[in-house]
Design a protein around this motif. Structure first.
Motif, PDB file in Angstrom:
ATOM      1  N   LYS A 117     113.921 -22.735 104.181  1.00 53.98           N
ATOM      2  CA  LYS A 117     113.226 -21.744 105.018  1.00 53.98           C
ATOM      3  C   LYS A 117     112.864 -22.347 106.381  1.00 53.98           C
ATOM      4  O   LYS A 117     113.030 -21.697 107.418  1.00 53.98           O
ATOM      5  CB  LYS A 117     111.950 -21.277 104.318  1.00 53.98           C
ATOM      6  N   ILE A 118     112.376 -23.608 106.353  1.00 52.78           N
ATOM      7  CA  ILE A 118     111.991 -24.263 107.600  1.00 52.78           C
ATOM      8  C   ILE A 118     113.201 -24.424 108.515  1.00 52.78           C
ATOM      9  O   ILE A 118     113.137 -24.171 109.729  1.00 52.78           O
ATOM     10  CB  ILE A 118     111.353 -25.642 107.317  1.00 52.78           C
ATOM     11  N   SER A 119     114.333 -24.820 107.926  1.00 53.65           N
ATOM     12  CA  SER A 119     115.549 -25.009 108.719  1.00 53.65           C
ATOM     13  C   SER A 119     116.027 -23.690 109.314  1.00 53.65           C
ATOM     14  O   SER A 119     116.501 -23.641 110.460  1.00 53.65           O
ATOM     15  CB  SER A 119     116.654 -25.616 107.853  1.00 53.65           C
ATOM     16  N   ALA A 120     115.905 -22.601 108.549  1.00 53.28           N
ATOM     17  CA  ALA A 120     116.362 -21.291 109.024  1.00 53.28           C
ATOM     18  C   ALA A 120     115.543 -20.820 110.228  1.00 53.28           C
ATOM     19  O   ALA A 120     116.101 -20.425 111.255  1.00 53.28           O
ATOM     20  CB  ALA A 120     116.271 -20.273 107.885  1.00 53.28           C
ATOM     21  N   VAL A 121     114.199 -20.879 110.114  1.00 55.83           N
ATOM     22  CA  VAL A 121     113.375 -20.412 111.240  1.00 55.83           C
ATOM     23  C   VAL A 121     113.516 -21.355 112.437  1.00 55.83           C
ATOM     24  O   VAL A 121     113.412 -20.913 113.591  1.00 55.83           O
ATOM     25  CB  VAL A 121     111.888 -20.263 110.832  1.00 55.83           C
ATOM     26  N   TYR A 122     113.754 -22.651 112.158  1.00 57.36           N
ATOM     27  CA  TYR A 122     113.991 -23.597 113.254  1.00 57.36           C
ATOM     28  C   TYR A 122     115.217 -23.162 114.072  1.00 57.36           C
ATOM     29  O   TYR A 122     115.188 -23.162 115.315  1.00 57.36           O
ATOM     30  CB  TYR A 122     114.193 -24.996 112.687  1.00 57.36           C
ATOM     31  N   ASN A 123     116.288 -22.808 113.366  1.00 59.33           N
ATOM     32  CA  ASN A 123     117.501 -22.358 114.062  1.00 59.33           C
ATOM     33  C   ASN A 123     117.262 -21.076 114.842  1.00 59.33           C
ATOM     34  O   ASN A 123     117.784 -20.901 115.962  1.00 59.33           O
ATOM     35  CB  ASN A 123     118.637 -22.166 113.053  1.00 59.33           C
ATOM     36  N   PHE A 124     116.467 -20.159 114.267  1.00 56.98           N
ATOM     37  CA  PHE A 124     116.164 -18.907 114.968  1.00 56.98           C
ATOM     38  C   PHE A 124     115.406 -19.191 116.267  1.00 56.98           C
ATOM     39  O   PHE A 124     115.654 -18.570 117.308  1.00 56.98           O
ATOM     40  CB  PHE A 124     115.325 -17.985 114.074  1.00 56.98           C
ATOM     41  N   LEU A 162     115.754 -16.375 119.184  1.00 58.42           N
ATOM     42  CA  LEU A 162     115.657 -15.078 118.510  1.00 58.42           C
ATOM     43  C   LEU A 162     114.208 -14.735 118.171  1.00 58.42           C
ATOM     44  O   LEU A 162     113.860 -13.554 118.061  1.00 58.42           O
ATOM     45  CB  LEU A 162     116.503 -15.088 117.235  1.00 58.42           C
ATOM     46  N   VAL A 163     113.367 -15.747 117.956  1.00 57.05           N
ATOM     47  CA  VAL A 163     111.963 -15.512 117.638  1.00 57.05           C
ATOM     48  C   VAL A 163     111.119 -16.580 118.324  1.00 57.05           C
ATOM     49  O   VAL A 163     111.621 -17.635 118.721  1.00 57.05           O
ATOM     50  CB  VAL A 163     111.684 -15.573 116.114  1.00 57.05           C
ATOM     51  N   THR A 164     109.831 -16.290 118.456  1.00 58.32           N
ATOM     52  CA  THR A 164     108.905 -17.296 118.980  1.00 58.32           C
ATOM     53  C   THR A 164     108.421 -18.166 117.815  1.00 58.32           C
ATOM     54  O   THR A 164     108.620 -17.821 116.644  1.00 58.32           O
ATOM     55  CB  THR A 164     107.695 -16.631 119.643  1.00 58.32           C
ATOM     56  N   SER A 190     106.401 -15.364 109.646  1.00 62.45           N
ATOM     57  CA  SER A 190     107.410 -14.813 108.728  1.00 62.45           C
ATOM     58  C   SER A 190     107.499 -15.590 107.416  1.00 62.45           C
ATOM     59  O   SER A 190     107.948 -15.049 106.404  1.00 62.45           O
ATOM     60  CB  SER A 190     108.780 -14.804 109.415  1.00 62.45           C
ATOM     61  N   ILE A 191     107.087 -16.863 107.414  1.00 61.95           N
ATOM     62  CA  ILE A 191     107.140 -17.657 106.169  1.00 61.95           C
ATOM     63  C   ILE A 191     105.739 -18.044 105.701  1.00 61.95           C
ATOM     64  O   ILE A 191     105.581 -18.932 104.876  1.00 61.95           O
ATOM     65  CB  ILE A 191     108.017 -18.917 106.347  1.00 61.95           C
TER      66      ILE A 191
END
Length: 302
Positions: A262-269, A274-276, A283-284
């Motif tokens: 999850k951390i890696s996914a939001v990091y990429n976003f 795509l997100v702040t 979101s998590i």
């Protein structure tokens, strides 16, 4: 003194473990030695050469008392690697123990100043040294004195040999391992399994000396996780098995893996714009500060 040496000594010093090792390896599982018949003996022996005192150290040594008579001194000597000179080392330990007994037979006569035999001197008891070898390569050579000393054929009838009691833990049979009843069974089972299968299926046996077993396993596997288990998974009063500990560790690993995903996914976003950071954290279910701490833990740099 190395960590491996200390870890082995700590576990084997318990009377229940010591008695178990002796009963299985010397007496084929017969319960001849009871833990309450064992008396701690100093593993250090002192001897004099050229007017100077020298010290010999065993790993663990105990008297075995039977009918209140000391009849044996059993010493455990732990080895990780084969030692060409082990027969001489063991012979030195044993000879020093016998010499000490011989000296204890005499006392100084106050009138003459000469050594005389004590009236109620204890009889000489036998000395047995066991070498526990934890290596995964068979100990094929250097088990007797004549294995390491070159003796001309003409002299062989006059040179006494000296046998060494070497027990190769990783090469015990399944039947032998099953005869252990103490925590040493967990240790022996580990070495045998890894040697045979290159893998380890943990047992359901309840551990009595949890910290000592985990310390030993941490040292021999070079895996610090075993030490972490002591603090994270051990609940006072809870019955502990190696299987239970590793199940908890596996569950924790899966949870950590999922969290890292999850951390890696939001990091990429965030990197893609795509997100702040605030949106990604929300979101998590984390605060911004918590998310940044996770990035730091996983070496993710924004």
């Amino acid at each position: 003194m190395g960590e491996k040496d200390l870890a082995q000594k700590t576990l084997e010093a318990y009377n229940d473990v010591f008695a178990d090792i002796v009963n299985v390896l010397l007496f084929d599982g017969k319960q001849l030695v009871q833990e309450n018949e064992l008396e701690q003996e100093s593993p250090d022996s002192i001897y004099k050469v050229d007017g100077k005192l020298h010290e010999l150290k065993r790993d663990v040594a105990k008297y075995w008392k039977h009918n209140n008579i000391r009849i044996a001194l059993v010493g455990l000597e732990n080895q990780i690697e084969t030692d060409k000179y082990m027969p001489i080392r063991v012979m030195s330990y044993d000879a020093t123990a016998y010499r000490q007994q011989l000296l204890n037979l005499y006392e100084t006569d106050p009138q003459t100043g000469k050594l005389v035999k004590k009236k109620n001197a204890s009889p000489i008891y036998p000395v047995v040294t066991m070498v526990l070898y934890f290596g995964n390569i068979p100990w094929k050579k250097y088990k007797t004195l004549l294995d390491i000393v070159e003796v001309p054929e003409e002299l062989k009838p006059y040179v006494s040999d000296y046998n060494t009691n070497i027990f190769e833990i990783a090469w015990l049979t399944d039947e032998q391992v099953d005869k252990f009843t103490s925590d040493f069974k967990i240790v022996a089972d580990y070495f045998v399994q890894v040697r045979k299968n290159k893998d380890y299926k943990p047992s359901q046996q309840k551990m009595k000396h949890v910290n000592e077993v985990l310390q030993l396993m941490a040292i021999f596997t070079n895996d610090n996780s075993f030490e972490e288990y002591q603090n994270q998974f051990i609940i006072k009063g809870e019955e502990i098995t190696m299987c239970g500990i590793l199940d908890k560790a596996e569950a924790r690993g899966e949870a950590r893996g999922e969290a890292r995903g999850k951390i890696s996914a939001v990091y990429n976003f965030i990197k893609q714009g795509l997100v702040t950071i605030e949106q990604a954290a929300k979101s998590i279910g984390l605060t911004k500060e918590q998310l940044l701490e996770n990035f730091k833990e996983y070496n993710l740099v924004l």
